[in-house]
Design a protein around this motif. Structure first.
Motif, PDB file in Angstrom:
ATOM      1  N   ASP A 119      47.279 -10.012  -9.597  1.00 32.61           N
ATOM      2  CA  ASP A 119      47.929 -11.454  -9.991  1.00 32.61           C
ATOM      3  C   ASP A 119      48.412 -11.318 -11.286  1.00 32.61           C
ATOM      4  O   ASP A 119      49.463 -11.957 -11.724  1.00 32.61           O
ATOM      5  N   GLY A 120      47.537 -10.972 -12.351  1.00 30.63           N
ATOM      6  CA  GLY A 120      47.899 -11.012 -13.707  1.00 30.63           C
ATOM      7  C   GLY A 120      49.231 -10.200 -14.184  1.00 30.63           C
ATOM      8  O   GLY A 120      49.775 -10.896 -15.104  1.00 30.63           O
ATOM      9  N   GLU A 138      51.942 -12.296 -12.857  1.00 35.28           N
ATOM     10  CA  GLU A 138      52.042 -13.797 -13.828  1.00 35.28           C
ATOM     11  C   GLU A 138      52.742 -13.333 -15.130  1.00 35.28           C
ATOM     12  O   GLU A 138      53.545 -14.216 -15.657  1.00 35.28           O
ATOM     13  N   LYS A 139      52.417 -12.238 -15.947  1.00 41.74           N
ATOM     14  CA  LYS A 139      52.850 -11.668 -17.067  1.00 41.74           C
ATOM     15  C   LYS A 139      54.743 -11.408 -16.802  1.00 41.74           C
ATOM     16  O   LYS A 139      55.382 -11.990 -17.532  1.00 41.74           O
ATOM     17  N   GLY A 168      56.220 -14.813 -16.319  1.00 43.75           N
ATOM     18  CA  GLY A 168      56.032 -15.911 -17.619  1.00 43.75           C
ATOM     19  C   GLY A 168      57.243 -15.303 -18.642  1.00 43.75           C
ATOM     20  O   GLY A 168      57.957 -16.104 -19.225  1.00 43.75           O
ATOM     21  N   THR A 228      50.954 -15.364 -19.883  1.00 40.29           N
ATOM     22  CA  THR A 228      50.580 -15.880 -18.556  1.00 40.29           C
ATOM     23  C   THR A 228      50.379 -17.454 -18.866  1.00 40.29           C
ATOM     24  O   THR A 228      50.327 -17.890 -17.821  1.00 40.29           O
ATOM     25  N   VAL A 270      51.665 -19.853 -15.977  1.00 40.91           N
ATOM     26  CA  VAL A 270      52.018 -19.388 -14.570  1.00 40.91           C
ATOM     27  C   VAL A 270      50.967 -18.867 -13.623  1.00 40.91           C
ATOM     28  O   VAL A 270      49.780 -18.485 -14.296  1.00 40.91           O
ATOM     29  N   LYS A 271      51.121 -19.178 -12.541  1.00 42.14           N
ATOM     30  CA  LYS A 271      50.063 -18.853 -11.488  1.00 42.14           C
ATOM     31  C   LYS A 271      50.717 -18.301 -10.376  1.00 42.14           C
ATOM     32  O   LYS A 271      51.670 -18.593  -9.898  1.00 42.14           O
ATOM     33  N   ALA A 272      50.040 -17.197 -10.014  1.00 43.51           N
ATOM     34  CA  ALA A 272      50.721 -16.049  -8.659  1.00 43.51           C
ATOM     35  C   ALA A 272      49.762 -15.886  -7.927  1.00 43.51           C
ATOM     36  O   ALA A 272      48.505 -15.809  -8.160  1.00 43.51           O
ATOM     37  N   THR A 326      54.745 -12.466  -2.805  1.00 46.27           N
ATOM     38  CA  THR A 326      53.992 -13.453  -3.856  1.00 46.27           C
ATOM     39  C   THR A 326      54.709 -14.639  -3.544  1.00 46.27           C
ATOM     40  O   THR A 326      55.798 -14.923  -3.629  1.00 46.27           O
ATOM     41  N   LEU A 342      54.736 -18.230  -6.840  1.00 44.94           N
ATOM     42  CA  LEU A 342      54.430 -18.370  -8.042  1.00 44.94           C
ATOM     43  C   LEU A 342      54.693 -19.736  -8.080  1.00 44.94           C
ATOM     44  O   LEU A 342      55.581 -20.366  -7.557  1.00 44.94           O
ATOM     45  N   LEU A 374      55.190 -22.482 -11.813  1.00 45.72           N
ATOM     46  CA  LEU A 374      55.307 -22.190 -13.048  1.00 45.72           C
ATOM     47  C   LEU A 374      55.207 -23.814 -13.772  1.00 45.72           C
ATOM     48  O   LEU A 374      55.732 -24.638 -13.061  1.00 45.72           O
TER      49      LEU A 374
END
Length: 157
Positions: free
Chosen positions: A38-39, A42-43, A46, A84, A87-89, A96, A98, A100
């Protein structure tokens, strides 16, 4: 000088030739599994969102303030958390979604900025990960006024 152009031709040497056997048939991409955290998504999202003109910052005022404090503490991974922030994924095997949270600059069309963010994020995530982006929800949490100083800068000085 020896002529090797007809090596083995008609002399029964065909049996000594090594045949190359292709192992593990099929496309190399199908030989294993790739998982994306997920991270990572998110990166990517973002950074793609921040590239859009009219986006001042990511995250709510409180998360930006805590982030600014955290960035000043050595060893807390400030740059990583900044990428990040907001942002949440949710990442599945092939798709996916997202969420934001953005702060826009005063005077820009929020609808246009949101559309541009959505387009840039979808393009970047799909290109880099191969995942299908099924939705990008955008929450505009604030508007940056021209004469406003950053809240975190005022409190930390």
């Amino acid at each position: 000088m020896t002529d090797t152009s007809n090596f083995g031709a008609g002399s029964g040497d065909e049996s000594r030739r090594t045949s190359v056997t292709k192992r593990g048939g099929g496309d190399p991409a199908s030989r294993g599994r790739t998982t994306i955290a997920d991270g990572v998504v998110e990166k990517i999202a973002g950074l793609a969102a921040r590239d859009v003109d009219g986006v001042h910052a990511m995250g709510s005022g409180i998360s930006r303030t805590f982030g600014a404090v955290r960035d000043r503490v050595p060893g807390t991974g400030g740059a990583k958390s900044n990428a990040t922030r907001g942002v949440k994924a949710e990442v599945g095997e092939v798709q996916t979604a997202l969420d934001l949270e953005i702060v826009v600059v005063y005077g820009v069309s929020i609808a246009d900025v949101a559309g541009d963010v959505r387009e840039n994020v979808i393009t970047a995530v799909e290109r880099m990960t191969g995942l299908e982006v099924v939705e990008v929800n955008i929450a505009v949490s604030d508007v940056k006024l021209p004469d406003e100083e950053e809240e975190s800068e005022q409190r930390l000085q």
